[in-house]
Design an enzyme around this catalytic site. Sequence first.
Site, PDB file in Angstrom:
ATOM      1  N   GLU A 207      15.966  -4.446 -52.867  1.00  0.00           N
ATOM      2  CA  GLU A 207      17.029  -5.253 -52.221  1.00  0.00           C
ATOM      3  C   GLU A 207      17.126  -4.916 -50.735  1.00  0.00           C
ATOM      4  O   GLU A 207      18.212  -4.888 -50.148  1.00  0.00           O
ATOM      5  CB  GLU A 207      18.379  -5.099 -52.933  1.00  0.00           C
TER       6      GLU A 207
ATOM      7  N   SER B 171       9.770  -6.498 -46.561  1.00  0.00           N
ATOM      8  CA  SER B 171      10.894  -6.438 -45.615  1.00  0.00           C
ATOM      9  C   SER B 171      10.982  -7.733 -44.816  1.00  0.00           C
ATOM     10  O   SER B 171      12.072  -8.231 -44.540  1.00  0.00           O
ATOM     11  CB  SER B 171      10.696  -5.264 -44.648  1.00  0.00           C
TER      12      SER B 171
ATOM     13  N   GLY C  56      14.440  26.129 -62.535  1.00  0.00           N
ATOM     14  CA  GLY C  56      13.157  25.666 -63.089  1.00  0.00           C
ATOM     15  C   GLY C  56      13.327  24.654 -64.203  1.00  0.00           C
ATOM     16  O   GLY C  56      12.520  23.735 -64.359  1.00  0.00           O
TER      17      GLY C  56
HETATM   18  C1  LIG Z   1      10.476  -1.323 -58.637  1.00  0.00           C
HETATM   19  C2  LIG Z   1      10.724  -2.437 -57.674  1.00  0.00           C
HETATM   20  C3  LIG Z   1      11.441  -3.538 -58.081  1.00  0.00           C
HETATM   21  C4  LIG Z   1      11.626  -4.613 -57.211  1.00  0.00           C
HETATM   22  N1  LIG Z   1      12.280  -5.747 -57.645  1.00  0.00           N
HETATM   23  C5  LIG Z   1      12.251  -6.865 -56.867  1.00  0.00           C
HETATM   24  C6  LIG Z   1      12.760  -8.104 -57.366  1.00  0.00           C
HETATM   25  O1  LIG Z   1      13.305  -8.192 -58.468  1.00  0.00           O
HETATM   26  N2  LIG Z   1      12.632  -9.217 -56.593  1.00  0.00           N
HETATM   27  C7  LIG Z   1      12.051  -9.174 -55.358  1.00  0.00           C
HETATM   28  O2  LIG Z   1      11.935 -10.225 -54.729  1.00  0.00           O
HETATM   29  N3  LIG Z   1      11.575  -7.998 -54.845  1.00  0.00           N
HETATM   30  C8  LIG Z   1      11.655  -6.857 -55.574  1.00  0.00           C
HETATM   31  N4  LIG Z   1      11.174  -5.665 -55.078  1.00  0.00           N
HETATM   32  C9  LIG Z   1      10.575  -5.653 -53.753  1.00  0.00           C
HETATM   33  C10 LIG Z   1      11.360  -4.849 -52.731  1.00  0.00           C
HETATM   34  O3  LIG Z   1      12.517  -5.534 -52.352  1.00  0.00           O
HETATM   35  C11 LIG Z   1      10.400  -4.558 -51.556  1.00  0.00           C
HETATM   36  O4  LIG Z   1       9.472  -3.607 -52.028  1.00  0.00           O
HETATM   37  C12 LIG Z   1      11.116  -4.042 -50.342  1.00  0.00           C
HETATM   38  O5  LIG Z   1      11.893  -5.045 -49.761  1.00  0.00           O
HETATM   39  C13 LIG Z   1      10.161  -3.484 -49.289  1.00  0.00           C
HETATM   40  O6  LIG Z   1       9.087  -4.340 -49.046  1.00  0.00           O
HETATM   41  P1  LIG Z   1       7.595  -3.739 -49.040  1.00  0.00           P
HETATM   42  O7  LIG Z   1       7.426  -3.001 -50.312  1.00  0.00           O
HETATM   43  O8  LIG Z   1       6.661  -4.842 -48.761  1.00  0.00           O
HETATM   44  O9  LIG Z   1       7.583  -2.704 -47.856  1.00  0.00           O
HETATM   45  P2  LIG Z   1       7.279  -3.033 -46.317  1.00  0.00           P
HETATM   46  O10 LIG Z   1       8.077  -4.192 -45.896  1.00  0.00           O
HETATM   47  O11 LIG Z   1       5.809  -3.092 -46.134  1.00  0.00           O
HETATM   48  O12 LIG Z   1       7.842  -1.722 -45.614  1.00  0.00           O
HETATM   49  C14 LIG Z   1       7.093  -0.503 -45.523  1.00  0.00           C
HETATM   50  C15 LIG Z   1       7.917   0.500 -44.717  1.00  0.00           C
HETATM   51  O13 LIG Z   1       8.152   0.016 -43.394  1.00  0.00           O
HETATM   52  C16 LIG Z   1       9.540  -0.033 -43.137  1.00  0.00           C
HETATM   53  N5  LIG Z   1       9.815  -1.196 -42.288  1.00  0.00           N
HETATM   54  C17 LIG Z   1       9.368  -2.460 -42.457  1.00  0.00           C
HETATM   55  N6  LIG Z   1       9.821  -3.249 -41.480  1.00  0.00           N
HETATM   56  C18 LIG Z   1      10.588  -2.477 -40.684  1.00  0.00           C
HETATM   57  C19 LIG Z   1      11.341  -2.718 -39.500  1.00  0.00           C
HETATM   58  N7  LIG Z   1      11.446  -3.923 -38.961  1.00  0.00           N
HETATM   59  N8  LIG Z   1      12.002  -1.677 -38.940  1.00  0.00           N
HETATM   60  C20 LIG Z   1      11.941  -0.441 -39.479  1.00  0.00           C
HETATM   61  N9  LIG Z   1      11.247  -0.148 -40.600  1.00  0.00           N
HETATM   62  C21 LIG Z   1      10.582  -1.162 -41.194  1.00  0.00           C
HETATM   63  C22 LIG Z   1      10.212  -0.168 -44.492  1.00  0.00           C
HETATM   64  O14 LIG Z   1      11.553   0.260 -44.464  1.00  0.00           O
HETATM   65  C23 LIG Z   1       9.319   0.728 -45.328  1.00  0.00           C
HETATM   66  O15 LIG Z   1       9.706   2.066 -45.155  1.00  0.00           O
HETATM   67  C24 LIG Z   1      11.073  -4.556 -55.912  1.00  0.00           C
HETATM   68  C25 LIG Z   1      10.379  -3.412 -55.477  1.00  0.00           C
HETATM   69  C26 LIG Z   1      10.210  -2.361 -56.344  1.00  0.00           C
HETATM   70  C27 LIG Z   1       9.452  -1.153 -55.850  1.00  0.00           C
END
Ligand SMILES: Cc1cc2nc3c(=O)[nH]c(=O)nc-3n(C[C@H](O)[C@H](O)[C@H](O)COP(=O)(O)OP(=O)(O)OC[C@H]3O[C@@H](n4cnc5c(N)ncnc54)[C@H](O)[C@@H]3O)c2cc1C
Length: 383
Positions: free
Chosen positions: A363, A132, A340
């Site tokens: 995204e 994020s 089911g």
């Molecule tokens: C299958 C898959 C495909 C993907 N494809 C790509 C890709 O092609 N290219 C790419 O670059 N990335 C890709 N991603 C990455 C994706 O964009 C990130 O997983 C996503 O942005 C969330 O980041 P994180 O997983 O580190 O979660 P974190 O940032 O660690 O977030 C964890 C939780 O905390 C919440 N949170 C975090 N900060 C805040 C805040 N400030 N306020 C409120 N809530 C917050 C989040 O909403 C989430 O619920 C992919 C992810 C998956 C699972």
Amino acid sequence: MIDYTLTEEQKALQEMARDFALNEMRPVAAKYDQSHDFAFDVMKKAFDAGFLTSNIPEAYGGGGLSNLDLAIISEELAAGCAGLFTSMMACSLGTTPIVQFGTEEQKKKFLAPTCRRMTLGAYALTEREAGSDAGAVKTKAVKAGDHYIINGSKCFITNGGVAGLYTVFANTAPHKGARGVSAFIVERETPGISIGKVEDKMGQRASNTAEVYFEDVKIPAANLLGREGLGFIIAMRTFDTTRASVGAAALGIAKAALEYSVAYSKTRRTFGKAIALYQATQFKIAQMAMELQAARHLVWHAAWLSDQGLPNGKESAMAKCFASDIAMAAASEAIQIHGGYGYMRDYPVEKLLRDAKLLQIYEGTNEIQRLVIAHEVIGPVKD
Ligand SMILES: Cc1cc2nc3c(=O)[nH]c(=O)nc-3n(C[C@H](O)[C@H](O)[C@H](O)COP(=O)(O)OP(=O)(O)OC[C@H]3O[C@@H](n4cnc5c(N)ncnc54)[C@H](O)[C@@H]3O)c2cc1C
């Protein structure tokens, strides 16, 4: 003036995408969901049909479609299989920064060959400690004469293990934080790139999601997009354009959930009657249809704003967030309507729920979309 009538060209595109989804994607969706193999055969057919390059201007050999056109076809393709569609969409996610910020020379060098020969694209932003908080990327790019040397790693990259062309976000001035992030075009065959773990996912299992490592990856300085420090803006502008397609993918899942539910409710009989005759079922179906239509309006509006070159950050966030939330709800109700049987792998609706979940995460999570929306709606606040 508001006009929701599709042009003849848009209707033809919609029909072509629907045919492709029904004939080439849906019949193999369960197979790839279970095997977790990458569907090179389907991707090749999608490339031949123009779906992998439809966002690229015609001048470089692409389809030159508007964002609204892309939303229309994305809905149909995702209704075929959201996992396969995500790998298709990642191709345009990977090339959109070049379309929007590339020089003429970069477009000729990188976009044109992608349209001639299937080259899957990928967008490499996320890192273990920068999801994020995308501006916190630690991957570094250091200028050395006419080159940059990239070191670092990316995770969760769609098409990460199969792409030929990556847009990579790396920091060129770490002390500047997000303002030090720059965007680069990186070809897969460049020495020093390796693929790490290929993720074993809950849903959208036909898409490839992998770690990508960069060890002393030397790329020409001419592969920098825009200028140094513009990377974070490039990343966010790209999302403003592509989030409508994520919303459209959610429409596809919601539409499939609705279609399967309508069909099943007419054939499943309990207490001597089709369950479609019970008001409890009818209200579920009415709710799904209503939310699908509301989400479609948001998605089309966001895409239209982007096509007009008007600000659309808030609307794209609304479209992606609302559509993926209603897709989750629709998939869940579809399972409920199937009883089911809906919980079993023999029926297609449990996959819809697993697939829809991802759309609330990538995204930008839906929490981040709500932050974007709230930031714009509330505006500056004195503390
Ligand atoms: C299958 C898959 C495909 C993907 N494809 C790509 C890709 O092609 N290219 C790419 O670059 N990335 C890709 N991603 C990455 C994706 O964009 C990130 O997983 C996503 O942005 C969330 O980041 P994180 O997983 O580190 O979660 P974190 O940032 O660690 O977030 C964890 C939780 O905390 C919440 N949170 C975090 N900060 C805040 C805040 N400030 N306020 C409120 N809530 C917050 C989040 O909403 C989430 O619920 C992919 C992810 C998956 C699972």
